[in-house]
Scaffold this motif. Structure first.
Motif, mmCIF file in Angstrom:
data_model
loop_
_atom_site.group_PDB
_atom_site.id
_atom_site.type_symbol
_atom_site.label_atom_id
_atom_site.label_comp_id
_atom_site.label_asym_id
_atom_site.label_seq_id
_atom_site.Cartn_x
_atom_site.Cartn_y
_atom_site.Cartn_z
ATOM 1 N N ARG A 196 -19.254 -3.227 -31.514
ATOM 2 C CA ARG A 196 -18.825 -1.848 -31.661
ATOM 3 C C ARG A 196 -20.034 -0.922 -31.537
ATOM 4 N NH1 ARG A 196 -14.036 -0.407 -33.186
ATOM 5 N NH2 ARG A 196 -13.593 -2.399 -34.219
ATOM 6 N N ASP B 6 -20.931 3.150 -31.292
ATOM 7 C CA ASP B 6 -20.381 4.500 -31.475
ATOM 8 C C ASP B 6 -18.867 4.458 -31.667
ATOM 9 O OD1 ASP B 6 -22.923 5.660 -31.187
ATOM 10 O OD2 ASP B 6 -22.721 5.731 -29.005
ATOM 11 N N GLY B 7 -18.425 3.463 -32.429
ATOM 12 C CA GLY B 7 -17.016 3.365 -32.780
ATOM 13 C C GLY B 7 -16.126 2.713 -31.738
ATOM 14 N N LYS B 8 -16.718 2.229 -30.638
ATOM 15 C CA LYS B 8 -15.918 1.667 -29.554
ATOM 16 C C LYS B 8 -16.457 0.298 -29.160
ATOM 17 C CE LYS B 8 -14.206 2.782 -24.904
ATOM 18 N NZ LYS B 8 -14.259 3.769 -23.793
ATOM 19 N N MET B 9 -15.557 -0.668 -28.921
ATOM 20 C CA MET B 9 -15.960 -2.009 -28.533
ATOM 21 C C MET B 9 -16.562 -2.003 -27.126
ATOM 22 S SD MET B 9 -15.648 -4.460 -30.722
ATOM 23 C CE MET B 9 -14.831 -4.844 -32.294
ATOM 24 N N ASN B 10 -17.697 -2.712 -26.974
ATOM 25 C CA ASN B 10 -18.374 -2.814 -25.687
ATOM 26 C C ASN B 10 -18.957 -4.210 -25.511
ATOM 27 O OD1 ASN B 10 -18.846 -0.012 -24.191
ATOM 28 N ND2 ASN B 10 -18.916 0.393 -26.387
ATOM 29 N N SER C 250 -8.925 -5.154 -34.503
ATOM 30 C CA SER C 250 -10.179 -5.410 -33.783
ATOM 31 C C SER C 250 -9.952 -6.343 -32.603
ATOM 32 C CB SER C 250 -11.216 -6.009 -34.734
ATOM 33 O OG SER C 250 -11.579 -5.081 -35.733
ATOM 34 N N GLU D 139 -8.486 -4.439 -29.775
ATOM 35 C CA GLU D 139 -9.509 -3.626 -29.104
ATOM 36 C C GLU D 139 -10.292 -4.462 -28.101
ATOM 37 O OE1 GLU D 139 -11.970 -0.625 -31.203
ATOM 38 O OE2 GLU D 139 -10.975 -1.400 -32.996
ATOM 39 N N LYS E 132 -8.147 -5.256 -25.040
ATOM 40 C CA LYS E 132 -8.048 -4.107 -24.131
ATOM 41 C C LYS E 132 -9.329 -3.945 -23.321
ATOM 42 C CE LYS E 132 -4.637 -1.397 -26.721
ATOM 43 N NZ LYS E 132 -4.386 -0.156 -27.516
ATOM 44 N N LEU E 133 -10.472 -4.208 -23.968
ATOM 45 C CA LEU E 133 -11.755 -4.133 -23.264
ATOM 46 C C LEU E 133 -11.812 -5.174 -22.152
ATOM 47 C CD1 LEU E 133 -14.746 -3.274 -22.953
ATOM 48 C CD2 LEU E 133 -15.294 -4.927 -24.762
ATOM 49 N N SER F 43 -9.598 -4.248 -19.321
ATOM 50 C CA SER F 43 -10.108 -3.102 -18.560
ATOM 51 C C SER F 43 -11.217 -3.507 -17.598
ATOM 52 C CB SER F 43 -10.623 -2.020 -19.520
ATOM 53 O OG SER F 43 -11.861 -2.404 -20.114
#
Length: 204
Positions: free
Chosen positions: A90, A92-96, A121, A124, A127-128, A131
């Motif tokens: 995570r 800045d609040g987003k999974m990468n 989680s 998330e 979805k990553l 994408s």
């Protein structure tokens, strides 16, 4: 394999007054790190989970886990399945994906956690992966907190489960604990103060 007994024997089945990441309170908490600190045990648990997945007919190219809690469980599952392993972080609040990890177009995945609660989680991360051109076929966890339906167990799905209906979840066991809103918590009413798991060594 009795996952509840294993958690208790490892001191990972905690009783007290806990503030969960959701903001809700509970009298019980599963501290998977206390189980996974034993490599042989972690390996055996992952092998059992891999057997369940394999018997279902699902075969994947890779396993991906959310950091940090899912890393050890996911790594051992990938080893048991003889696949590649990566993890998401995570930022800045987003999974990468970082550290040079990448996803090939059409690469198939299982998303693995140590514990699945509502599955937020894990979803998330799924979805990553999707994408980036991957294809998530299933979810897996050492233990399920009773909100999501487990493919290989006889339990029901609760409305708060966030995992998709069309993707199976595999787990070694199901734990159902009472969870309370802070304003309606009987533990608070008795004068107890909720602590974040791991922030206090006194769990009794």
């Amino acid at each position: 394999m009795n996952i509840e007994e294993i958690y208790k024997e490892c001191g990972a089945y905690l009783k007290g007054h806990f503030l969960l990441s959701s903001g809700k309170h509970s009298q019980f908490y599963l501290q998977s790190a206390k189980v996974l600190e034993y490599p042989n045990l972690a390996q055996n648990l992952a092998k059992e989970l891999a057997n369940i997945i394999t018997k279902s007919g699902i075969k994947v190219d890779s396993v991906c886990s959310p950091a940090i809690g899912g890393i050890l469980a996911g790594y051992e599952l990938a080893r048991a399945l003889d696949t590649r392993f990566i993890f998401a972080e995570r930022v800045d609040g987003k999974m990468n994906l970082r550290r040079g990890f990448s996803v090939k177009d059409g690469e198939t995945f299982i998303i693995c956690e140590d514990i699945i609660t509502t599955g937020g989680s894990a979803l998330e991360v799924a979805k990553l992966i999707n994408s980036l051109g991957g294809n998530v076929l299933a979810f897996a966890a050492l233990a399920n907190r009773g909100f999501c339906k487990v493919e290989n167990l006889e339990n029901s799905r609760k409305d708060s489960c966030k995992l998709p209906l069309d993707k199976p979840l595999f787990s070694l066991g199901n734990f159902e604990f009472e969870i309370y809103d802070p304003d309606d918590c009987p533990l608070c009413e008795n004068g107890s103060r909720a602590i974040k798991p791991g922030s206090n060594t006194n769990h009794g």
